[in-house]
Design an enzyme around this catalytic site. Structure first.
Site, PDB file in Angstrom:
ATOM      1  N   THR A   1       0.851  -1.193   0.000  1.00 16.07           N
ATOM      2  CA  THR A   1       0.000   0.000   0.000  1.00 16.07           C
ATOM      3  C   THR A   1       0.877   1.229   0.000  1.00 16.07           C
ATOM      4  O   THR A   1       1.876   1.253   0.717  1.00 16.07           O
ATOM      5  CB  THR A   1      -0.854   0.031   1.288  1.00 16.07           C
ATOM      6  OG1 THR A   1      -1.671  -1.128   1.308  1.00 16.07           O
ATOM      7  CG2 THR A   1      -1.713   1.285   1.371  1.00 16.07           C
TER       8      THR A   1
ATOM      9  N   ARG B   1     -13.352  -8.390  -0.533  1.00 16.52           N
ATOM     10  CA  ARG B   1     -12.406  -8.323   0.604  1.00 16.52           C
ATOM     11  C   ARG B   1     -11.858  -6.890   0.743  1.00 16.52           C
ATOM     12  O   ARG B   1     -11.416  -6.287  -0.219  1.00 16.52           O
ATOM     13  CB  ARG B   1     -11.256  -9.307   0.371  1.00 16.52           C
ATOM     14  CG  ARG B   1     -10.188  -9.322   1.482  1.00 16.52           C
ATOM     15  CD  ARG B   1      -9.003  -8.460   1.145  1.00 16.52           C
ATOM     16  NE  ARG B   1      -7.902  -8.597   2.087  1.00 16.52           N
ATOM     17  CZ  ARG B   1      -6.886  -7.740   2.164  1.00 16.52           C
ATOM     18  NH1 ARG B   1      -6.822  -6.711   1.358  1.00 16.52           N
ATOM     19  NH2 ARG B   1      -5.937  -7.911   3.034  1.00 16.52           N
ATOM     20  N   VAL B   2     -11.901  -6.375   1.947  1.00  7.68           N
ATOM     21  CA  VAL B   2     -11.323  -5.064   2.214  1.00  7.68           C
ATOM     22  C   VAL B   2     -10.250  -5.245   3.279  1.00  7.68           C
ATOM     23  O   VAL B   2     -10.470  -5.948   4.273  1.00  7.68           O
ATOM     24  CB  VAL B   2     -12.403  -4.058   2.691  1.00  7.68           C
ATOM     25  CG1 VAL B   2     -11.772  -2.727   3.067  1.00  7.68           C
ATOM     26  CG2 VAL B   2     -13.447  -3.840   1.589  1.00  7.68           C
ATOM     27  N   GLY B   3      -9.085  -4.622   3.066  1.00  9.05           N
ATOM     28  CA  GLY B   3      -7.996  -4.747   4.034  1.00  9.05           C
ATOM     29  C   GLY B   3      -7.995  -3.602   5.035  1.00  9.05           C
ATOM     30  O   GLY B   3      -9.022  -2.951   5.261  1.00  9.05           O
ATOM     31  N   ASP B   4      -6.847  -3.353   5.616  1.00  9.04           N
ATOM     32  CA  ASP B   4      -6.727  -2.307   6.642  1.00  9.04           C
ATOM     33  C   ASP B   4      -6.644  -0.892   6.064  1.00  9.04           C
ATOM     34  O   ASP B   4      -6.914   0.077   6.769  1.00  9.04           O
ATOM     35  CB  ASP B   4      -5.448  -2.548   7.451  1.00  9.04           C
ATOM     36  CG  ASP B   4      -4.225  -2.475   6.534  1.00  9.04           C
ATOM     37  OD1 ASP B   4      -4.168  -3.275   5.565  1.00  9.04           O
ATOM     38  OD2 ASP B   4      -3.361  -1.605   6.743  1.00  9.04           O
TER      39      ASP B   4
ATOM     40  N   THR C   1       1.515  -0.833   6.104  1.00  5.66           N
ATOM     41  CA  THR C   1       1.415  -1.686   4.921  1.00  5.66           C
ATOM     42  C   THR C   1       1.775  -3.097   5.354  1.00  5.66           C
ATOM     43  O   THR C   1       2.553  -3.300   6.285  1.00  5.66           O
ATOM     44  CB  THR C   1       2.316  -1.180   3.771  1.00  5.66           C
ATOM     45  OG1 THR C   1       2.228  -2.090   2.664  1.00  5.66           O
ATOM     46  CG2 THR C   1       3.770  -1.041   4.177  1.00  5.66           C
TER      47      THR C   1
ATOM     48  N   GLY D   1      -3.252  -6.955   5.718  1.00  8.22           N
ATOM     49  CA  GLY D   1      -4.347  -6.213   6.341  1.00  8.22           C
ATOM     50  C   GLY D   1      -5.047  -6.988   7.444  1.00  8.22           C
ATOM     51  O   GLY D   1      -5.393  -6.441   8.490  1.00  8.22           O
TER      52      GLY D   1
HETATM   53  N1  ASP Z   1      -2.432  -3.743   3.784  1.00 10.75           N
HETATM   54  C1  ASP Z   1      -2.919  -3.948   2.450  1.00 10.75           C
HETATM   55  C2  ASP Z   1      -4.077  -4.891   2.475  1.00 10.75           C
HETATM   56  O1  ASP Z   1      -4.063  -5.842   3.244  1.00 10.75           O
HETATM   57  C3  ASP Z   1      -1.871  -4.448   1.507  1.00 10.75           C
HETATM   58  C4  ASP Z   1      -0.470  -4.008   1.793  1.00 10.75           C
HETATM   59  O2  ASP Z   1      -0.251  -2.938   2.305  1.00 10.75           O
HETATM   60  O3  ASP Z   1       0.486  -4.734   1.511  1.00 10.75           O
HETATM   61  O4  ASP Z   1      -4.972  -4.719   1.703  1.00 10.75           O
END
Ligand code: ASP
Length: 320
Positions: free
Chosen positions: A151, A179-182, A202, A205
């Site tokens: 990210t 799917r939604v991450g952090d 990053t 998530g």
């Molecule tokens: N944190 C992000 C997610 O899980 C991906 C990443 O930052 O590598 O969507």
């Protein structure tokens, strides 16, 4: 007041270099963060953000982004938006809303369309090739396809002391639809309070959310810790907790900045890179060693590292 921008990964360097010109000329953190992230989103070879981002399991690019204003604490966020050029600008616009400021899926698409944001097909031929290759190597063989994500997260403090953080990502490669991450989740992927400082994350998530890690770092800075101490403390505690309770921890990498312009970084992976520019530091990429005995160390990226990076992101995708 000293202005600074710090960002996750090497991919942010062109963006923060350009946005720094605005900060130098009394520009506002909010404009600078948006400008820098748009540059990352628009570059087709960055395969985890914006145009050229890697798709979900249905070969569709779903993007997450967020924007937070450290003065008003306003937040705008989108999850799983498809086919809009600059998710960060949509998140920024949403941060002006009193209600409905975090939209997902079809609702986010509808909002962006109504507000006239630029629509384009975000799936590049190159990203499609990555998808086909990964599918052959993993899904078709019954193996886990989940590997590959990054990210862009940028925190800025400007000459007026205003702080803003923004994030943008295509999330986990081969993720399930929806799917939604952090990254668009306040406190996990980002947090900023101009009276203290900000942090952005990053990594995996699903694990970052278990520690609300960005908020935790800001809280520690409020308690008096330097950004470097706060980042290392939060990352080592979450990493150890996950290993103790679940047997393993996903990737966790963080950048943090306080309102005095002091910054810190922490990671549990080898080779996490980050980019910084400030009133007294020219744009610079650093590469980290993973946290050891509670401390993360890093060096300026060598010419060789930078060259290898460019070769890697542009190399042809072969099916061997
Ligand atoms: N944190 C992000 C997610 O899980 C991906 C990443 O930052 O590598 O969507």
């Amino acid at each position: 007041m000293k202005w600074v921008m710090i960002a996750t990964w090497r991919m942010a360097i062109e963006g923060i270099t350009e946005a720094a010109e605005d900060l130098k000329n009394d520009g506002y953190s909010g404009e600078a963060v948006e400008k820098a992230i748009k540059i990352v989103e628009d570059f087709p070879y960055y395969k985890s953000v914006g145009y050229g981002g890697l798709p979900n399991e249905n070969c569709q690019v779903e993007l997450d982004a967020a924007y937070m204003d450290g003065d008003t604490l306003s937040i705008g966020a989108i999850g799983g938006i498809t086919d809009f050029k600059n998710p960060i600008s949509i998140a920024k616009k949403l941060s002006k809303e009193r209600f409905n400021c975090f939209l997902v899926g079809a609702g986010a698409d509808e909002y962006a369309k109504k507000e006239g944001f630029h629509r384009i097909n975000m799936l590049t031929d190159r990203a499609k090739r990555y998808y086909e290759k990964r599918k052959r190597k993993t899904v078709d063989k019954g193996l886990s396809p989940y590997d590959g994500h990054d990210t862009v997260g940028i925190i800025s403090v400007d000459k007026a002391g205003k702080m803003v953080v923004g994030t943008s990502t295509s999330g986990l490669f081969m993720k399930k639809k929806g799917r939604v991450g952090d990254s668009p989740i306040s406190g996990s992927g980002f947090y900023v309070d101009s009276e203290v400082g900000g942090a952005t994350a990053t990594g995996l998530g699903e694990d970052l959310m278990k520690g609300c890690i960005s908020y935790e770092i800001v809280r520690l800075m409020k308690d008096g810790l330097q950004p470097q101490e706060a980042a290392d403390k939060a990352v080592s505690e979450l990493n150890e907790k996950l290993i103790k309770r679940r047997g393993k921890s996903g990737d966790i990498s963080i950048v943090a900045l306080n309102n005095k312009g002091e910054w810190g970084v922490s990671t549990n992976i080898e080779g996490f890179s980050f980019s910084v520019v400030s009133e007294d530091e020219k744009p610079m990429v650093y590469v980290c060693n993973k946290i050891k005995h509670g401390k993360t160390t890093y060096d300026v990226a060598s010419e060789q590292w930078l060259e290898a990076y460019l070769n890697r992101i542009k190399s042809p995708i072969t099916f061997d």
